[in-house]
Design an enzyme around this catalytic site. Structure first.
Site, PDB file in Angstrom:
ATOM      1  N   SER A 126       0.968  -1.242   0.050  1.00  0.00           N
ATOM      2  CA  SER A 126       0.215   0.113  -0.074  1.00  0.00           C
ATOM      3  C   SER A 126       0.841   1.357  -0.028  1.00  0.00           C
ATOM      4  O   SER A 126       0.371   2.212  -0.383  1.00  0.00           O
ATOM      5  CB  SER A 126      -0.926   0.035   1.227  1.00  0.00           C
ATOM      6  OG  SER A 126      -1.578  -1.098   1.565  1.00  0.00           O
ATOM      7  N   HIS A 147      -1.542  -2.496  -6.895  1.00  0.00           N
ATOM      8  CA  HIS A 147      -2.289  -2.165  -5.645  1.00  0.00           C
ATOM      9  C   HIS A 147      -3.583  -2.399  -5.762  1.00  0.00           C
ATOM     10  O   HIS A 147      -4.544  -1.442  -6.225  1.00  0.00           O
ATOM     11  CB  HIS A 147      -1.956  -0.861  -5.279  1.00  0.00           C
ATOM     12  CG  HIS A 147      -2.457  -0.306  -3.880  1.00  0.00           C
ATOM     13  ND1 HIS A 147      -3.029   0.892  -3.755  1.00  0.00           N
ATOM     14  CD2 HIS A 147      -2.505  -1.141  -2.758  1.00  0.00           C
ATOM     15  CE1 HIS A 147      -3.534   1.084  -2.539  1.00  0.00           C
ATOM     16  NE2 HIS A 147      -3.266  -0.155  -1.941  1.00  0.00           N
ATOM     17  N   GLU A 159      -4.263   0.010  -8.981  1.00  0.00           N
ATOM     18  CA  GLU A 159      -3.139   1.100  -9.427  1.00  0.00           C
ATOM     19  C   GLU A 159      -1.885   0.084  -9.697  1.00  0.00           C
ATOM     20  O   GLU A 159      -1.358  -0.815  -8.899  1.00  0.00           O
ATOM     21  CB  GLU A 159      -2.763   1.867  -8.071  1.00  0.00           C
ATOM     22  CG  GLU A 159      -3.870   2.855  -7.612  1.00  0.00           C
ATOM     23  CD  GLU A 159      -3.280   3.594  -6.201  1.00  0.00           C
ATOM     24  OE1 GLU A 159      -3.269   4.847  -6.733  1.00  0.00           O
ATOM     25  OE2 GLU A 159      -3.309   2.987  -5.472  1.00  0.00           O
ATOM     26  N   ASN A 197      -4.175   6.185  -1.859  1.00  0.00           N
ATOM     27  CA  ASN A 197      -3.810   6.642  -0.385  1.00  0.00           C
ATOM     28  C   ASN A 197      -3.108   7.935   0.200  1.00  0.00           C
ATOM     29  O   ASN A 197      -3.422   8.579   1.179  1.00  0.00           O
ATOM     30  CB  ASN A 197      -2.754   5.568   0.106  1.00  0.00           C
ATOM     31  CG  ASN A 197      -3.622   4.257   0.528  1.00  0.00           C
ATOM     32  OD1 ASN A 197      -4.738   4.238   0.892  1.00  0.00           O
ATOM     33  ND2 ASN A 197      -2.897   2.951   0.324  1.00  0.00           N
TER      34      ASN A 197
HETATM   35  P1  NAD Z   1      -2.776  -9.811   6.339  1.00  0.00           P
HETATM   36  O1  NAD Z   1      -1.831  -9.635   7.614  1.00  0.00           O
HETATM   37  O2  NAD Z   1      -4.433  -9.881   6.472  1.00  0.00           O
HETATM   38  O3  NAD Z   1      -2.160 -11.041   5.495  1.00  0.00           O
HETATM   39  C1  NAD Z   1      -0.923 -11.461   5.279  1.00  0.00           C
HETATM   40  C2  NAD Z   1      -0.620 -12.943   5.144  1.00  0.00           C
HETATM   41  O4  NAD Z   1       0.534 -13.081   4.650  1.00  0.00           O
HETATM   42  C3  NAD Z   1      -1.059 -13.526   6.535  1.00  0.00           C
HETATM   43  O5  NAD Z   1      -1.998 -14.544   6.356  1.00  0.00           O
HETATM   44  C4  NAD Z   1       0.371 -14.142   6.906  1.00  0.00           C
HETATM   45  O6  NAD Z   1       0.284 -15.335   7.587  1.00  0.00           O
HETATM   46  C5  NAD Z   1       1.046 -14.323   5.648  1.00  0.00           C
HETATM   47  N1  NAD Z   1       2.403 -14.428   5.394  1.00  0.00           N
HETATM   48  C6  NAD Z   1       3.348 -13.956   6.136  1.00  0.00           C
HETATM   49  N2  NAD Z   1       4.814 -14.203   5.876  1.00  0.00           N
HETATM   50  C7  NAD Z   1       4.525 -14.823   4.898  1.00  0.00           C
HETATM   51  C8  NAD Z   1       5.395 -15.580   4.063  1.00  0.00           C
HETATM   52  N3  NAD Z   1       6.772 -15.539   4.203  1.00  0.00           N
HETATM   53  N4  NAD Z   1       4.731 -16.545   2.979  1.00  0.00           N
HETATM   54  C9  NAD Z   1       3.672 -16.652   2.818  1.00  0.00           C
HETATM   55  N5  NAD Z   1       2.661 -15.998   3.618  1.00  0.00           N
HETATM   56  C10 NAD Z   1       3.147 -15.269   4.555  1.00  0.00           C
HETATM   57  O7  NAD Z   1      -2.129  -8.554   5.255  1.00  0.00           O
HETATM   58  P2  NAD Z   1      -3.249  -7.850   4.353  1.00  0.00           P
HETATM   59  O8  NAD Z   1      -4.414  -6.681   4.800  1.00  0.00           O
HETATM   60  O9  NAD Z   1      -3.822  -8.890   3.191  1.00  0.00           O
HETATM   61  O10 NAD Z   1      -2.153  -7.103   3.558  1.00  0.00           O
HETATM   62  C11 NAD Z   1      -1.127  -7.590   2.549  1.00  0.00           C
HETATM   63  C12 NAD Z   1      -0.527  -6.660   1.783  1.00  0.00           C
HETATM   64  O11 NAD Z   1      -1.814  -5.751   1.074  1.00  0.00           O
HETATM   65  C13 NAD Z   1      -0.083  -5.769   2.579  1.00  0.00           C
HETATM   66  O12 NAD Z   1       1.119  -5.095   1.834  1.00  0.00           O
HETATM   67  C14 NAD Z   1      -0.959  -4.344   2.705  1.00  0.00           C
HETATM   68  O13 NAD Z   1      -0.335  -3.154   2.916  1.00  0.00           O
HETATM   69  C15 NAD Z   1      -1.742  -4.334   1.169  1.00  0.00           C
HETATM   70  N6  NAD Z   1      -3.035  -3.955   1.153  1.00  0.00           N
HETATM   71  C16 NAD Z   1      -4.074  -4.094   2.137  1.00  0.00           C
HETATM   72  C17 NAD Z   1      -5.089  -3.600   2.011  1.00  0.00           C
HETATM   73  C18 NAD Z   1      -6.074  -3.739   3.078  1.00  0.00           C
HETATM   74  O14 NAD Z   1      -7.162  -3.110   3.169  1.00  0.00           O
HETATM   75  N7  NAD Z   1      -6.004  -4.617   4.069  1.00  0.00           N
HETATM   76  C19 NAD Z   1      -5.545  -3.037   0.929  1.00  0.00           C
HETATM   77  C20 NAD Z   1      -4.381  -2.717  -0.342  1.00  0.00           C
HETATM   78  C21 NAD Z   1      -3.353  -3.104   0.130  1.00  0.00           C
END
Ligand code: NAD
Length: 289
Positions: A126, A147, A159, A197
């Site tokens: 993000s 994104h 994005e 963002n």
């Molecule tokens: P989250 O914490 O819900 O999920 C991340 C997952 O990755 C977890 O299930 C974790 O166990 C797993 N993980 C960690 N290390 C790992 C590895 N080495 N190999 C495989 N799996 C692994 O996070 P999220 O909210 O899904 O966010 C993920 C990314 O997306 C971040 O970079 C976040 O900034 C971005 N993002 C989030 C949103 C949102 O609204 N949540 C929106 C856009 C972008």
């Protein structure tokens, strides 16, 4: 573009991390007919992702958003694995691990080592610089930001973030791939917070300052912005939906990288995160759920 789409169709897609975003990306890709491999290291997260995908697909079938008889028709396209080694053959990998720069660099570096030189490495970050993440690999021209927005199966835009060294071919393939998933890709340069963002977080932060100063309560602030600005959701409701920890971490990146005091996180936001009130995911943020 047709050739590119055909090429992209041949690609096998892998997603690293099956949290909020990874599972949504997996669903959208599988619904679009692609074969998907999902790497998730936590067995608990994996089970939760599998259950939530089944529910989400069943609901979409019921609402006639997806043409399938049963969720299994879609779920059969998703393969679950627990190590990066298993995705080494993929032509397109999307990293969706937590928003921690060291972790993302480590995952991308390992993918770079394991995957053939033709594999595109996309990151769903993000706020972290695509240019910096790309520098952790030996293929910075093939690293791109993708994104997505939450919830991925229903939100159209993506994005497509072009790092300093991302090649035209990588951007073109990423756009073709996003379209194949039924998304609307829009190309942006690699600047802190990209576009959405960068614009959204100051609005959310300002709403929190207004709440902190006692100008109005949370429900009044949200109702006024919804009705007065014609937004579908108020900024505090949206912050609870995104996650207050996520909002805080993006604001910190914007503040640190742009150096403008207008991005300083509101102290009330910091306090709520310190208290563990992260929004919907902890059932309490500005509102109780
Ligand atoms: P989250 O914490 O819900 O999920 C991340 C997952 O990755 C977890 O299930 C974790 O166990 C797993 N993980 C960690 N290390 C790992 C590895 N080495 N190999 C495989 N799996 C692994 O996070 P999220 O909210 O899904 O966010 C993920 C990314 O997306 C971040 O970079 C976040 O900034 C971005 N993002 C989030 C949103 C949102 O609204 N949540 C929106 C856009 C972008």
């Amino acid at each position: 573009m047709t050739d590119l789409l055909n090429d992209t169709l041949d690609l096998s897609v892998s997603i690293v991390g099956a949290g909020t975003m990874g599972r949504g990306i997996a669903e959208a890709a599988a619904v679009a007919g692609l074969s998907v491999s999902v790497v998730e290291i936590s067995p608990t997260a994996r089970t939760s992702a599998q259950e939530s995908l089944r529910k989400s697909i069943a609901k979409a079938i019921q609402r006639k958003k997806i043409q399938a008889e049963t969720p299994d028709e879609i779920l059969v396209r998703i393969q679950w694995v627990d190590s990066l080694g298993a995705v080494a053959g993929s032509g397109f990998v999307i990293e969706a691990v937590p928003e921690q720069e060291d972790l993302k660099r480590e995952v991308l570096c390992e993918l770079d080592r394991l995957c053939p030189s033709t594999t595109i490495l996309a990151t769903n970050t993000s706020s972290i610089s695509i240019t910096r993440l790309a520098a952790a690999t030996r293929r910075p021209d093939m690293v791109v930001g993708m994104h997505f927005f939450n919830p991925v199966p229903v939100m159209a835009p993506v994005e497509v973030v072009r790092g300093l060294q991302t090649s035209d071919a990588t951007v073109d393939k990423t756009i073709a791939f996003a379209k194949l998933m039924g998304k609307q890709p829009l190309i942006v340069r690699d600047q802190p917070g990209f576009v959405v963002n960068r614009v959204l977080l100051p609005l959310i932060n300002e709403a929190i300052f207004v709440l902190q100063e006692g100008t109005a309560d949370a429900a009044t602030i949200d109702e006024l912005i919804k009705l007065g600005c014609n937004h579908p959701m108020g900024p505090l409701q949206l912050a609870d939906f995104v996650g207050l920890d996520v909002c805080l971490s993006i604001l910190r990146v914007l503040h640190a990288e742009l150096g403008d005091p207008k991005f300083r996180p509101c102290p009330l936001l910091v306090q709520l995160v310190d208290a563990g009130r992260l929004g919907r995911k902890t059932r309490w943020g500005f509102y109780k759920y």
